[in-house]
Design a protein around this motif. Sequence first.
Motif, mmCIF file in Angstrom:
data_model
loop_
_atom_site.group_PDB
_atom_site.id
_atom_site.type_symbol
_atom_site.label_atom_id
_atom_site.label_comp_id
_atom_site.label_asym_id
_atom_site.label_seq_id
_atom_site.Cartn_x
_atom_site.Cartn_y
_atom_site.Cartn_z
ATOM 1 N N ILE A 64 -24.997 2.704 -15.814
ATOM 2 C CA ILE A 64 -25.049 3.173 -17.204
ATOM 3 C C ILE A 64 -25.400 4.662 -17.238
ATOM 4 O O ILE A 64 -24.782 5.453 -17.962
ATOM 5 C CB ILE A 64 -26.082 2.346 -18.011
ATOM 6 C CG1 ILE A 64 -25.611 0.899 -18.132
ATOM 7 C CG2 ILE A 64 -26.311 2.956 -19.380
ATOM 8 C CD1 ILE A 64 -26.594 -0.031 -18.809
ATOM 9 N N ALA A 85 -24.806 6.879 -15.014
ATOM 10 C CA ALA A 85 -23.682 7.690 -14.534
ATOM 11 C C ALA A 85 -22.692 7.962 -15.664
ATOM 12 O O ALA A 85 -22.145 9.068 -15.760
ATOM 13 C CB ALA A 85 -22.982 6.967 -13.382
ATOM 14 N N VAL A 86 -22.480 6.981 -16.540
ATOM 15 C CA VAL A 86 -21.533 7.168 -17.647
ATOM 16 C C VAL A 86 -22.070 8.216 -18.627
ATOM 17 O O VAL A 86 -21.343 9.115 -19.063
ATOM 18 C CB VAL A 86 -21.278 5.818 -18.373
ATOM 19 C CG1 VAL A 86 -20.410 6.020 -19.603
ATOM 20 C CG2 VAL A 86 -20.602 4.838 -17.425
ATOM 21 N N ASP A 103 -24.304 10.551 -17.946
ATOM 22 C CA ASP A 103 -24.326 11.843 -17.248
ATOM 23 C C ASP A 103 -22.942 12.484 -17.194
ATOM 24 O O ASP A 103 -22.820 13.694 -17.006
ATOM 25 C CB ASP A 103 -24.861 11.672 -15.812
ATOM 26 C CG ASP A 103 -26.338 11.332 -15.790
ATOM 27 O OD1 ASP A 103 -26.996 11.507 -16.844
ATOM 28 O OD2 ASP A 103 -26.839 10.877 -14.739
ATOM 29 N N SER A 104 -21.897 11.668 -17.338
ATOM 30 C CA SER A 104 -20.531 12.203 -17.301
ATOM 31 C C SER A 104 -20.081 12.729 -18.657
ATOM 32 O O SER A 104 -18.957 13.193 -18.801
ATOM 33 C CB SER A 104 -19.555 11.111 -16.857
ATOM 34 O OG SER A 104 -19.978 10.539 -15.655
ATOM 35 N N GLY A 105 -20.935 12.622 -19.662
ATOM 36 C CA GLY A 105 -20.610 13.190 -20.965
ATOM 37 C C GLY A 105 -20.259 12.168 -22.025
ATOM 38 O O GLY A 105 -19.972 12.531 -23.167
ATOM 39 N N PHE A 106 -20.289 10.882 -21.686
ATOM 40 C CA PHE A 106 -19.995 9.861 -22.692
ATOM 41 C C PHE A 106 -21.245 9.591 -23.536
ATOM 42 O O PHE A 106 -22.372 9.868 -23.104
ATOM 43 C CB PHE A 106 -19.561 8.557 -22.015
ATOM 44 C CG PHE A 106 -18.178 8.613 -21.429
ATOM 45 C CD1 PHE A 106 -17.067 8.508 -22.250
ATOM 46 C CD2 PHE A 106 -17.994 8.773 -20.066
ATOM 47 C CE1 PHE A 106 -15.789 8.545 -21.712
ATOM 48 C CE2 PHE A 106 -16.720 8.819 -19.525
ATOM 49 C CZ PHE A 106 -15.613 8.710 -20.352
ATOM 50 N N GLU A 140 -20.822 4.355 -25.638
ATOM 51 C CA GLU A 140 -19.772 4.136 -24.644
ATOM 52 C C GLU A 140 -20.360 3.557 -23.350
ATOM 53 O O GLU A 140 -19.705 2.801 -22.642
ATOM 54 C CB GLU A 140 -19.059 5.456 -24.304
ATOM 55 C CG GLU A 140 -18.206 6.012 -25.417
ATOM 56 C CD GLU A 140 -16.894 5.263 -25.559
ATOM 57 O OE1 GLU A 140 -16.608 4.386 -24.748
ATOM 58 O OE2 GLU A 140 -16.160 5.570 -26.527
#
Lengths: 390, 209
Positions: A358, A360-361, A363-366, A370
Motif C-alpha cells: 500500500i 508503495a502505491v 509513494d508512487s503518487g497515487f 487508489e
Amino acid sequence: MIIKKLVLSNWKNFRSCEVDFQDRCFVIGPNAAGKSNLIDALRFLRDISKEAGGLQSAVRERGGISRIRSLSARKEPVVSITIETMDDTSHKPIWSYQLSISQTGGGINPLFATVEKEVVYSFELEKYVLQRFPTKNSEDDEMRRYTFLEQVNSNRDFRDLQQFFREVEYLNLIPQLVRESASVGNLLIKEDHFGRNFLGNVAKLNERTRSSYFKRINEALKIAVPQLEELKFVKDEDGKPHLEARYIHWRAKGSKQQEVQFSDGTLRLIGLLFVLFNSKGVVLLEEPEINLNPSIVSRIPEFISMIIRSGKGCKQVIITTHSYDLLNNDGVSLDEVVVLNTSTEGSIAYKASERETIKAVVDSGFSIAEAVLPVTKPANIENFDELRVD
Amino acid sequence: MEVYIAGEDAVTLTIIKRLINIYRPDISVISEMPYRGGKLDQAIPNLNVLSNKYPVVLLRDLDMYDCPPQLIARLIPSPKSENFIVNIATDEAEAWLLGDSENFAEYFGIPIGFLPGSILKRQNGPRTVTEIDTPYKTSQYFVRYLLPLTTNQTIFQQLQPKVGAVKGAEYNHVMLPFIRTVWNPETARLKSHSLNRMILRLSNFKGPH
C-alpha cells in the motif's frame, strides 16, 4: 481525552486484533469484515458506563455472550477488550482499561455475563489503580456481574474514564426515522443512534448553544443545499420539535418546509454537522457518505479536521466507509486508515501504513483511495459477472 | 512474485489476469490500478514509479494511434522502469478475442464465416505484423456489424447498446466470462502480433531488477 489503542480478543469478527487510532480515523474493509463490530466494542464500553447501563444490559442488547464471542475463536470462552486513551493535544497516554468477560449459567439457570478480569492502569500515576481478578479475590457470583467501571462506589480512582466512555457518540442517522419521530412525537427513546430522537436532542440544548450550532450548520447548508435557507429549530402548537427552513423557488420569499419534506441527503448532512459540533469527545460515524453528493463527501475529511483542530466540537472521529471520494484527499494519511480483511481465522485489522504494497502505491503518487480501496474488494468479486438470473 | 496490473477497463484487466494465469501462474496479482479505471493514461507516470518497487503489467488499447512504440513513448516518461511491462493491444483488446474465431463464433452465436481474419499490417514502421483486420474500431465493428448477425437473441439483447450508450447494458457480464473460461490465447496469438508480444513479455519476465 481520545482513544489511542483498541485491543480485542474473541470479539465478534475478531479472534484478536489491535488497532491504533489517530484523532481522525477511517475504517475500511469489505462488507461483513467487521467495521461496525470494531466500533461496537467502543459502544459496548459506552453502554456499560452510561446511566442506567451496565455490563448485563450491554451484553443483553447484543444478544448475549454467545453472540459477542468470535466464531473463529472456537472454544475460547473469554471475551476481552482493552482500550488505551491519550490526551487529545499532547497525545500522552492517560489510561489503559482492560475488561475480560465470560458467561455463566445455562440449562435451567439464567445466563449472565461474568467479569473475569478488570484492570485499570494510570499512565500519569504510573501504577495500576485497579487489578481485579474476581476468581482469586473470592468475589461471589453476584459481584462478578458488575464491572467496577459502572459502579460509582468502585470507580472513584478512574471516574473520568467512565465519563469519557459515556460521551462517546455514535451516529448512523436514518432520515426516515427523523421524520417519523416528528410525526409521532416520540421523545422517550433512551438511546438514539439512528435519529429517532434527533429532534428531541436538539430540543434539549439551551437556546444559545443551539443558535450557535444552527448558525454554523446554516453556513454549510447554504453551500451544499443552496435552495434551503434559514434552517431553524421550532416547536409546533403541541410542543413537538421540528426543523424548519425556507425553500427558495419562483416565489419571491420561497416557502417554508419542515423535516418531513427535507431530502434524505439534507437530513443526513444536518445530523452529521450537528453531532460533530455537539460532541465534546469521540464520535463514531457509520458511512457518512450515504445519500450525499460526492462533491460534499470529498470535503468531509477536511471539515472534520477543522472541527477537531478548532476545539469547538468533537475531539476524535472514527469513520467507517467504502467511499472513494472520502479517501481521495491528499490530506488523509495512511496512518489514519485502518484496513480490515477477512480470513478463515476471523477478520484481521491493520494500519494501511504497515503494508509495503500500500505504501508503495502512495509513494508512487497515487491517492490513498487508489492505494487502499482495491485491498478491500471481496476476493472473488469477479464471480459476480458469472451470476445468472434467467 | 507479486505484481500490480493496470488496464483501462474490465476487459483489459481480465485479459491480463487470464494471461498471467496461463503463462505465469507463479505471479500473483496484488490489485488492479487505477481503482476506478478510466484515467489510465494519467496514472501511467505513477505506475512507472510504482514498478520500481513492484512490477506492473499494463494493457492499453492502441485505439486511433498508428504505432505502439510511438504511443508508449508519448505515454511513458523516460526512463521507463524495466519492471513496467507495457502492452498495447492492436487496435483494441476485443480484437484479441476475435483472434480465437472458433470459440468466439460459438459463444456469441455468430457464423464463423463472417468473423474478420488477420492480415499483414504496416504500423507506421519498417516491419509488417499480423493483426486482426477490421475496417474500423473493433468494438464498434463488433456491435454494429457482427452483433446483428448473432443467432443468440439473449446475447443480442445483452450487448446491443441503448441510444447514447457506448456498450450494451450487460457487456461485461457477457465478455468477462468468455475471457476467463472460453477464449484460447494460444489460438488467438497466431493472428495477433501484439497479443503474441504480450505473452512473450510475460513469459520472459524474470522479476524485479
